[in-house]
Design a protein around this motif. Structure first.
Motif, PDB file in Angstrom:
ATOM      1  N   VAL A   1       0.923  -1.194  -0.073  1.00 27.13           N
ATOM      2  CA  VAL A   1      -0.002  -0.098  -0.080  1.00 27.13           C
ATOM      3  C   VAL A   1       0.787   1.109  -0.157  1.00 27.13           C
ATOM      4  CG1 VAL A   1      -1.811   1.468   1.227  1.00 27.13           C
ATOM      5  CG2 VAL A   1      -1.800  -1.316   1.284  1.00 27.13           C
ATOM      6  N   GLN A   2       1.140   1.826  -1.172  1.00 33.49           N
ATOM      7  CA  GLN A   2       1.981   2.942  -1.476  1.00 33.49           C
ATOM      8  C   GLN A   2       1.177   4.203  -1.450  1.00 33.49           C
ATOM      9  OE1 GLN A   2       4.942   2.200  -4.547  1.00 33.49           O
ATOM     10  NE2 GLN A   2       4.698   0.021  -4.159  1.00 33.49           N
ATOM     11  N   ASP A   3       0.943   4.772  -0.264  1.00 29.78           N
ATOM     12  CA  ASP A   3       0.207   5.889  -0.271  1.00 29.78           C
ATOM     13  C   ASP A   3       0.890   7.118   0.439  1.00 29.78           C
ATOM     14  OD1 ASP A   3       0.487   5.175   2.487  1.00 29.78           O
ATOM     15  OD2 ASP A   3      -1.465   4.769   2.995  1.00 29.78           O
ATOM     16  N   GLY A   4       2.050   7.096   0.400  1.00 28.68           N
ATOM     17  CA  GLY A   4       2.902   8.382   0.888  1.00 28.68           C
ATOM     18  C   GLY A   4       3.262   8.510   2.439  1.00 28.68           C
ATOM     19  N   PHE A   5       2.747   7.407   3.241  1.00 27.84           N
ATOM     20  CA  PHE A   5       2.991   7.435   4.566  1.00 27.84           C
ATOM     21  C   PHE A   5       4.222   6.370   4.921  1.00 27.84           C
ATOM     22  CE2 PHE A   5      -1.128   9.595   4.004  1.00 27.84           C
ATOM     23  CZ  PHE A   5      -0.999  10.450   4.864  1.00 27.84           C
ATOM     24  N   ASP A   6       4.764   6.775   5.616  1.00 26.90           N
ATOM     25  CA  ASP A   6       6.122   5.894   6.103  1.00 26.90           C
ATOM     26  C   ASP A   6       5.673   5.402   7.602  1.00 26.90           C
ATOM     27  OD1 ASP A   6       7.604   6.369   4.025  1.00 26.90           O
ATOM     28  OD2 ASP A   6       8.387   8.332   4.744  1.00 26.90           O
ATOM     29  N   LEU A   7       5.712   4.164   7.752  1.00 31.07           N
ATOM     30  CA  LEU A   7       5.357   3.441   9.055  1.00 31.07           C
ATOM     31  C   LEU A   7       6.239   3.870  10.170  1.00 31.07           C
ATOM     32  CD1 LEU A   7       4.244  -0.200   8.142  1.00 31.07           C
ATOM     33  CD2 LEU A   7       2.482   2.051   8.330  1.00 31.07           C
ATOM     34  N   TYR A   8       6.019   4.252  11.302  1.00 32.90           N
ATOM     35  CA  TYR A   8       6.893   4.423  12.529  1.00 32.90           C
ATOM     36  C   TYR A   8       6.226   3.876  13.752  1.00 32.90           C
ATOM     37  CZ  TYR A   8       3.492   8.208  13.817  1.00 32.90           C
ATOM     38  OH  TYR A   8       2.544   8.816  14.346  1.00 32.90           O
ATOM     39  N   LEU A   9       5.144   3.288  13.668  1.00 35.26           N
ATOM     40  CA  LEU A   9       4.550   2.536  14.938  1.00 35.26           C
ATOM     41  C   LEU A   9       3.731   1.164  14.473  1.00 35.26           C
ATOM     42  CD1 LEU A   9       2.438   4.178  17.689  1.00 35.26           C
ATOM     43  CD2 LEU A   9       1.452   2.413  16.388  1.00 35.26           C
ATOM     44  N   HIS A  10       3.876   0.195  15.275  1.00 30.20           N
ATOM     45  CA  HIS A  10       3.319  -1.101  15.024  1.00 30.20           C
ATOM     46  C   HIS A  10       2.949  -1.745  16.356  1.00 30.20           C
ATOM     47  CE1 HIS A  10       2.821  -4.967  12.979  1.00 30.20           C
ATOM     48  NE2 HIS A  10       3.584  -5.466  14.015  1.00 30.20           N
ATOM     49  N   GLY A  11       1.501  -1.616  16.613  1.00 27.12           N
ATOM     50  CA  GLY A  11       1.262  -2.373  17.845  1.00 27.12           C
ATOM     51  C   GLY A  11       0.552  -3.794  17.535  1.00 27.12           C
ATOM     52  N   PHE A  12       0.798  -4.787  18.139  1.00 22.32           N
ATOM     53  CA  PHE A  12       0.068  -6.119  17.851  1.00 22.32           C
ATOM     54  C   PHE A  12      -0.520  -6.659  19.422  1.00 22.32           C
ATOM     55  CE2 PHE A  12      -0.221 -10.689  16.675  1.00 22.32           C
ATOM     56  CZ  PHE A  12      -0.073 -10.774  15.461  1.00 22.32           C
ATOM     57  N   ILE A  13      -1.740  -6.929  19.117  1.00 29.44           N
ATOM     58  CA  ILE A  13      -2.504  -7.194  20.491  1.00 29.44           C
ATOM     59  C   ILE A  13      -3.004  -8.724  20.240  1.00 29.44           C
ATOM     60  CG2 ILE A  13      -4.370  -6.837  22.295  1.00 29.44           C
ATOM     61  CD1 ILE A  13      -3.382  -3.912  20.090  1.00 29.44           C
ATOM     62  N   VAL A  14      -2.501  -9.761  20.986  1.00 31.91           N
ATOM     63  CA  VAL A  14      -2.812 -11.174  20.577  1.00 31.91           C
ATOM     64  C   VAL A  14      -3.267 -11.503  21.987  1.00 31.91           C
ATOM     65  CG1 VAL A  14      -0.483 -11.852  21.092  1.00 31.91           C
ATOM     66  CG2 VAL A  14      -1.979 -13.174  19.792  1.00 31.91           C
ATOM     67  N   THR A  15      -4.387 -12.597  21.931  1.00 31.03           N
ATOM     68  CA  THR A  15      -5.096 -13.328  22.992  1.00 31.03           C
ATOM     69  C   THR A  15      -4.388 -14.597  23.154  1.00 31.03           C
ATOM     70  OG1 THR A  15      -6.678 -14.287  21.903  1.00 31.03           O
ATOM     71  CG2 THR A  15      -7.205 -12.176  22.394  1.00 31.03           C
ATOM     72  N   ASP A  16      -4.692 -15.312  24.111  1.00 33.90           N
ATOM     73  CA  ASP A  16      -4.214 -16.432  24.307  1.00 33.90           C
ATOM     74  C   ASP A  16      -4.643 -17.625  23.401  1.00 33.90           C
ATOM     75  OD1 ASP A  16      -2.437 -15.974  26.669  1.00 33.90           O
ATOM     76  OD2 ASP A  16      -3.941 -16.699  28.452  1.00 33.90           O
ATOM     77  N   VAL A  17      -5.491 -17.307  22.767  1.00 34.53           N
ATOM     78  CA  VAL A  17      -6.111 -18.524  21.654  1.00 34.53           C
ATOM     79  C   VAL A  17      -5.644 -18.005  20.203  1.00 34.53           C
ATOM     80  CG1 VAL A  17      -8.033 -19.153  23.090  1.00 34.53           C
ATOM     81  CG2 VAL A  17      -8.159 -17.413  21.366  1.00 34.53           C
ATOM     82  N   GLY A  18      -4.653 -16.938  20.102  1.00 33.50           N
ATOM     83  CA  GLY A  18      -4.017 -16.652  18.865  1.00 33.50           C
ATOM     84  C   GLY A  18      -4.791 -15.654  18.152  1.00 33.50           C
ATOM     85  N   SER A  19      -5.984 -15.099  18.543  1.00 37.66           N
ATOM     86  CA  SER A  19      -6.763 -14.142  17.970  1.00 37.66           C
ATOM     87  C   SER A  19      -6.052 -12.673  18.135  1.00 37.66           C
ATOM     88  CB  SER A  19      -8.143 -13.805  18.478  1.00 37.66           C
ATOM     89  OG  SER A  19      -8.848 -14.900  18.128  1.00 37.66           O
ATOM     90  N   TRP A  20      -5.890 -11.900  17.155  1.00 35.25           N
ATOM     91  CA  TRP A  20      -5.182 -10.731  17.162  1.00 35.25           C
ATOM     92  C   TRP A  20      -5.657  -9.613  16.600  1.00 35.25           C
ATOM     93  CZ3 TRP A  20      -3.460  -9.364  12.532  1.00 35.25           C
ATOM     94  CH2 TRP A  20      -3.185 -10.229  11.439  1.00 35.25           C
ATOM     95  N   VAL A  21      -5.300  -8.326  16.556  1.00 39.56           N
ATOM     96  CA  VAL A  21      -5.538  -7.213  16.104  1.00 39.56           C
ATOM     97  C   VAL A  21      -4.028  -6.405  15.879  1.00 39.56           C
ATOM     98  CG1 VAL A  21      -6.013  -5.736  18.151  1.00 39.56           C
ATOM     99  CG2 VAL A  21      -6.936  -5.001  16.013  1.00 39.56           C
ATOM    100  N   VAL A  22      -3.911  -5.652  14.835  1.00 35.78           N
ATOM    101  CA  VAL A  22      -2.778  -4.865  14.774  1.00 35.78           C
ATOM    102  C   VAL A  22      -3.198  -3.414  14.346  1.00 35.78           C
ATOM    103  CG1 VAL A  22      -0.883  -4.215  13.059  1.00 35.78           C
ATOM    104  CG2 VAL A  22      -1.072  -6.612  14.056  1.00 35.78           C
ATOM    105  N   VAL A  23      -2.428  -2.467  15.108  1.00 35.96           N
ATOM    106  CA  VAL A  23      -2.692  -1.069  14.811  1.00 35.96           C
ATOM    107  C   VAL A  23      -1.438  -0.505  14.616  1.00 35.96           C
ATOM    108  CG1 VAL A  23      -3.575   1.035  15.854  1.00 35.96           C
ATOM    109  CG2 VAL A  23      -4.725  -0.912  16.388  1.00 35.96           C
ATOM    110  N   GLN A  24      -1.330   0.050  13.439  1.00 37.37           N
ATOM    111  CA  GLN A  24      -0.014   0.738  13.004  1.00 37.37           C
ATOM    112  C   GLN A  24      -0.427   2.002  12.375  1.00 37.37           C
ATOM    113  OE1 GLN A  24       2.132  -2.328  10.972  1.00 37.37           O
ATOM    114  NE2 GLN A  24       0.871  -2.157   8.883  1.00 37.37           N
ATOM    115  N   GLN A  25       1.126   2.763  12.296  1.00 41.39           N
ATOM    116  CA  GLN A  25       0.593   4.290  12.043  1.00 41.39           C
ATOM    117  C   GLN A  25       1.822   4.603  10.911  1.00 41.39           C
ATOM    118  OE1 GLN A  25      -1.715   6.816  14.206  1.00 41.39           O
ATOM    119  NE2 GLN A  25      -0.026   8.237  14.413  1.00 41.39           N
ATOM    120  N   GLY A  26       1.349   5.425   9.841  1.00 46.02           N
ATOM    121  CA  GLY A  26       2.325   5.987   9.197  1.00 46.02           C
ATOM    122  C   GLY A  26       2.471   7.397   9.212  1.00 46.02           C
TER     123      GLY A  26
END
Length: 426
Positions: A138-163
């Protein structure tokens, strides 16, 4: 297939979160998370975090600047600090962060996998792929500088990252959700925050499947050197092509550049519903609670906002500015953080969650009814204008222990050089 929830334009803001606010954000963010998990489960928490409108409102109710990109960093940091000690109890793990912390995410996930018995290596691979897609596919002109990964004990997850796009002074937040995810390269995002900026190359779009396959075919047939020669031959040549087909329009939240909270930033009928529920319903339903020293109408009003963050439906979060009414913000927009109210909100919610874990759910149920009543009352409730409400709160800020990055709020009429000159204190 994972769904897109919308997009938003987030102004870049500098500065740091002062410790007095960061510590409170950790406590309030943690207890709100506990309440959501207790009421709706861990998967619902992940869905909330993958919703850009809810995420922004979550940060605003905790006292961060309601529209800025800094909400992403501060919310993820608060959750990591607050939930890590409770990971064994809640089964939720927050990894990553900003800068060097983002690069440590794969190792954190492997360690968590070894500890709780899930495939940490697969999670680490998912983390790398998510970052690669948003930085390259996804080349939209934003450079990533933050990556958050939240995961549960059963392996479900959500990622929030920012450019970041420094030239435009804007940020874009990307949300990923493992629920329903079948492919990392075929429309995988739960949501992308950020208004479109010119031509965006999005190779994860379903319509780009043929392009992805052609790229692989060309690479196999020509190799890297052959591709480089072809590009050299094409240099300077005008290539006619059809314009890319527009993607389906998605709802997006445009966060304005102005820092102050204005009436047009708030859905007034919802605000009046919150205020009416606190004024009319709160005293009768919180009769025992109101006997606690210091807990009064102002705290119940803040609880009405917190209750909506815990229980509200997705459509309720189209105006994140409204949630700054609960606890203000560190930059005094719409007013300084009322520390006494903030601390009582945390205390009430912690008591309710603690008792609910022991099977005594009356207080937590009362907070839920406060949210339900607000939605009923907003149909016909009336109240002060947004400007009048803010003016009254600023006038009483000193009584509520008001504080901002400029220091403690002085009594009405007392000149504060720090505020008028813009001098900040920690």
């Amino acid at each position: 297939m994972a769904h897109r929830a919308g997009s938003a334009d987030l102004p870049l803001h500098g500065g740091r979160v002062p410790k007095w606010l960061g510590d409170r954000m950790t406590r309030l963010g943690t207890v709100i998370t506990e309440a959501i998990v207790h009421e709706y489960g861990r998967d619902e928490l992940l869905r909330r975090l993958a919703h850009p409108f809810w995420f922004q409102s979550f940060g605003a109710v905790m006292g961060m600047d309601w529209h800025s990109s800094g909400i992403t960093t501060s919310v993820l940091g608060a959750l990591k600090r607050g939930l890590t000690p409770l990971s064994g109890e809640l089964g939720i793990h927050v990894c990553g962060g900003r800068g060097k912390h983002s690069r440590q995410t794969p190792q954190e996930l492997v360690s968590i996998g070894d500890r709780v018995g899930i495939d940490g290596a697969a999670l680490a691979q998912a983390s790398r792929l998510v970052a690669k897609v948003d930085s390259a596919a996804v080349q939209d002109g934003f450079d990533l500088y933050l990556h958050g990964f939240i995961v549960t004990d059963v392996g479900s997850w959500v990622v929030v990252q920012q450019g970041m796009n420094g030239d435009r002074r804007q940020a874009r937040r990307y949300h990923w959700l493992s629920e329903g995810l079948h492919s990392f390269v075929d429309e995988p995002h739960a949501a992308i925050d950020g208004i479109e900026q010119g031509v965006i190359v999005n190779l994860t779009d379903r319509q780009a499947a043929a392009s992805r396959q052609c790229q692989l075919d060309i690479l196999g047939a020509l190799g890297p050197d052959g591709i480089e020669r072809q590009l050299a031959d094409l240099e300077g040549r005008v290539i006619e092509s059809r314009p890319p087909q527009a993607q389906a329009l998605l709802p997006y939240l445009v966060m304005p550049d102005h820092h102050d909270v204005r009436a047009e930033d708030i859905v007034t009928r919802r605000l009046h519903g919150n205020l009416a529920a606190a004024a009319e319903f709160g005293p009768s339903d919180f009769s025992e609670l109101l006997l606690v020293p210091g807990v009064g109408a102002r705290t119940v009003r803040a609880l009405a906002m917190v209750a909506e963050v815990v229980h509200g439906a997705p459509y309720r979060f189209s105006d994140p500015a409204r949630f700054s009414v609960a606890h203000g913000s560190k930059d005094r927009h719409p007013y300084p953080v009322p520390l006494k109210v903030y601390d009582r909100t945390i205390g009430v919610l912690k008591s309710a969650v603690r008792k609910a874990k022991l099977g005594q759910s009356e207080e937590l149920a009362a907070i839920k009814r406060l949210d339900e009543q607000a939605r009923c009352l907003e149909r016909h409730a009336s109240g002060p204008s947004v400007e009048a409400l803010f003016s009254e709160e600023r006038a009483r800020s000193h009584q509520h222990g008001g504080r901002s990055v400029f220091g403690a709020e002085p009594p009405p009429g007392e000149f504060s050089g720090r505020i008028h000159t813009g001098e900040r204190t920690r």
